[in-house]
Design a protein around this motif. Structure first.
Motif, PDB file in Angstrom:
ATOM      1  N   PHE A  23       0.837  -1.203   0.000  1.00  0.00           N
ATOM      2  CA  PHE A  23       0.000   0.000   0.000  1.00  0.00           C
ATOM      3  C   PHE A  23       0.874   1.256   0.000  1.00  0.00           C
ATOM      4  O   PHE A  23       0.647   2.199  -0.775  1.00  0.00           O
ATOM      5  N   LEU A  24       1.904   1.275   0.860  1.00  0.00           N
ATOM      6  CA  LEU A  24       2.786   2.430   0.918  1.00  0.00           C
ATOM      7  C   LEU A  24       3.587   2.594  -0.372  1.00  0.00           C
ATOM      8  O   LEU A  24       3.813   3.727  -0.826  1.00  0.00           O
ATOM      9  N   ALA A 148      10.553  -1.797   9.573  1.00  0.00           N
ATOM     10  CA  ALA A 148      11.667  -1.047   8.993  1.00  0.00           C
ATOM     11  C   ALA A 148      11.368  -0.666   7.541  1.00  0.00           C
ATOM     12  O   ALA A 148      11.709   0.439   7.091  1.00  0.00           O
ATOM     13  N   VAL A 149      10.714  -1.567   6.808  1.00  0.00           N
ATOM     14  CA  VAL A 149      10.307  -1.246   5.431  1.00  0.00           C
ATOM     15  C   VAL A 149       9.289  -0.120   5.435  1.00  0.00           C
ATOM     16  O   VAL A 149       9.365   0.822   4.635  1.00  0.00           O
ATOM     17  N   TRP A 150       8.312  -0.198   6.344  1.00  0.00           N
ATOM     18  CA  TRP A 150       7.291   0.857   6.418  1.00  0.00           C
ATOM     19  C   TRP A 150       7.927   2.209   6.739  1.00  0.00           C
ATOM     20  O   TRP A 150       7.575   3.230   6.144  1.00  0.00           O
ATOM     21  N   ALA A 152      10.959   3.193   6.119  1.00  0.00           N
ATOM     22  CA  ALA A 152      11.689   3.684   4.954  1.00  0.00           C
ATOM     23  C   ALA A 152      10.748   4.340   3.946  1.00  0.00           C
ATOM     24  O   ALA A 152      11.037   5.422   3.410  1.00  0.00           O
ATOM     25  N   LEU A 153       9.611   3.705   3.689  1.00  0.00           N
ATOM     26  CA  LEU A 153       8.651   4.252   2.737  1.00  0.00           C
ATOM     27  C   LEU A 153       8.013   5.538   3.267  1.00  0.00           C
ATOM     28  O   LEU A 153       7.801   6.501   2.504  1.00  0.00           O
ATOM     29  N   LEU A 154       7.711   5.577   4.558  1.00  0.00           N
ATOM     30  CA  LEU A 154       7.120   6.776   5.138  1.00  0.00           C
ATOM     31  C   LEU A 154       8.089   7.955   5.110  1.00  0.00           C
ATOM     32  O   LEU A 154       7.673   9.101   4.903  1.00  0.00           O
ATOM     33  N   VAL A 155       9.364   7.676   5.340  1.00  0.00           N
ATOM     34  CA  VAL A 155      10.365   8.745   5.245  1.00  0.00           C
ATOM     35  C   VAL A 155      10.388   9.318   3.831  1.00  0.00           C
ATOM     36  O   VAL A 155      10.420  10.540   3.639  1.00  0.00           O
ATOM     37  N   GLU A 156      10.358   8.450   2.838  1.00  0.00           N
ATOM     38  CA  GLU A 156      10.378   8.931   1.457  1.00  0.00           C
ATOM     39  C   GLU A 156       9.108   9.700   1.093  1.00  0.00           C
ATOM     40  O   GLU A 156       9.123  10.535   0.189  1.00  0.00           O
TER      41      GLU A 156
END
Length: 443
Positions: A23-24, A148-150, A152-156
């Motif tokens: 989703f992200l 950790a994946v979430w 990373a995506l939220l930071v981007e």
């Protein structure tokens, strides 16, 4: 507060983790594709353009000696091209400011000659590099794989310095990845035990700085950490490798331009960073405290003011370390401090932002390292956690967008200018316990 059993099961579920990540990814992909046509990549245009102009025209001089000749070639290419992306970048760069090093331009010669393809590839590398770097940082701080994946995506999705890095097409995403990889090696102690092989840790730092010389404090911090952990002998072996790799990097840059004077010419051109030759003031987006002070005082230039700020930070760190007591413990305290790779690199990043005459918004991507280090995940807020949260919020898309929508552009600049300062109290607080422990042991 611990998560409920249902929430805990969701967090541990690979299916749920993958669904949230997908989703992200979909949201990120949609936003990236929507934004990309309006991102000319004015920095990438120069990184890409200098090698292209050199190849097309068989230029015999370096861009530092005759930037107008390179600009003329690129202007002609843009005028004859049907690429809207190339037109948009060229309009903003009809004259070139080739501040990149010979090694940087030699590296960017590997990109395709077609601007649209080249920028698309580079933007993909930026997203990939930042995603991997943030994933590494999150894992080092104890986050599970899917969270950790979430993260990373939220930071981007939300971190403005990253969005700015993609918009202008600079290399801070790549720098962040390099820092995260070395930090991973240092934190996990992924050393072989072989002095020569492990010395590559320091050896690569010279190439890191030569590629884009805005990171010497960070390289020094990593080197001091290696010395603190491995001792003098292994440190000097690494320093020898750094010299060898540094000479090789310098040689590649000189070979690429076919001129042994290329580096001297670059250095001469780069002296324009004092603001006399290039528009590097706050009005043009430079967020350097040294440059701002230099604009309001002729007492010192931006480099001089930057050094004064650095000295003030060093004095504050010294006071935090010692508390004014038992000076004989200073070397042991410093070694204890730099034995912690997180603290060492954080100090390098803070000193970089404090002393540099150039701090563009995308440079603030590097604050992600101290933000992850200072933020506690155990639910207990301290000075460092509050500083990390404050720094991220000041650089977050919701806050910056809100200020921009209200046309509070001075507030936007102030938020970005002061964001990293919020980290300093937490860094000093983390430095204090080292000396206290040594004081107690010495009694």
């Amino acid at each position: 507060m611990s998560p409920s059993p249902l929430a805990a099961r969701i967090l541990r579920s690979n299916v749920a983790g993958a669904c949230i990540a997908l989703f992200l990814v979909a949201v990120l992909l949609g936003r990236a594709l929507a934004a990309f046509p309006g991102q000319p990549g004015i920095d990438f245009y120069q990184f890409w353009g200098v090698p292209v102009a050199k190849a097309v025209s068989a230029m015999r001089v370096t861009p530092y000696v005759d930037p107008s000749a390179y600009a003329q070639v690129l202007n002609g290419m843009s005028d004859a091209s049907e690429s809207q992306k190339l037109h948009d970048a060229n309009i903003k760069r009809r004259t070139l400011e080739p501040m990149g090093t010979p090694l940087l331009y030699a590296t960017f010669a590997l990109f395709p000659g077609d601007y649209d393809r080249a920028q698309t590839l580079f933007a993909f590398l930026q997203y990939l590099a930042t995603g991997v770097a943030v994933f590494i940082l999150a894992r080092l701080r104890g986050a599970a794989r899917w969270p950790a994946v979430w993260i990373a995506l939220l930071v981007e999705l939300t971190f403005v310095p990253f969005l700015h890095d993609v918009r202008v097409g600079n290399v801070n995403s790549l720098q962040l990845l390099f820092i995260a990889v070395l930090l991973h090696v240092a934190v996990r102690r992924l050393y072989s035990g072989n002095t020569l092989i492990d010395g590559v840790f320091i050896g690569t730092l010279s190439v890191f700085v030569i590629f884009k010389p805005n990171t010497p404090w960070i390289a020094l911090a990593f080197a001091l950490h290696y010395w603190a952990v491995h001792g003098h002998r292994r440190f000097w072996t690494g320093a020898g490798l750094a010299a060898v790799l540094g000479i090789a990097a310098l040689g590649i840059g000189a070979w690429y331009f076919g001129d042994v004077r290329a580096w001297a010419q670059w250095l001469e051109f780069a002296r324009g960073m004092d603001g006399s030759a290039l528009p590097l003031t706050l009005a043009q987006g430079n967020l350097s405290f040294g440059m701002i002070l230099a604009q309001h005082s002729r007492w010192l230039g931006p480099m001089g003011f930057g050094l004064l700020i650095g000295m003030a930070l060093a004095a504050a760190l010294h006071l935090a370390m010692s508390g004014g007591r038992k000076s004989e413990l200073q070397l042991r305290t410093m070694r204890a401090l730099f034995s912690d790779p997180w603290l060492a690199v954080t100090l390098g990043i803070v000193f970089t932002l404090a002393t540099s005459p150039l701090v563009w918004p995308h440079y603030l991507m590097l604050t992600l390292v101290p933000i992850f280090w200072l933020a506690r995940i155990d639910g207990h807020a301290d000075l460092g956690t509050l500083g990390a949260l404050g720094c991220y919020l000041l650089l977050s898309l919701p806050v910056i967008s809100l200020l921009g929508d209200k046309q509070l552009y001075a507030a936007v600049q102030a938020a970005m200018l002061c964001s990293w300062v919020a980290l300093v109290p937490g860094v000093l607080a983390r430095a204090t316990p080292q000396n206290r422990a040594l004081q107690a042991a010495a009694r």
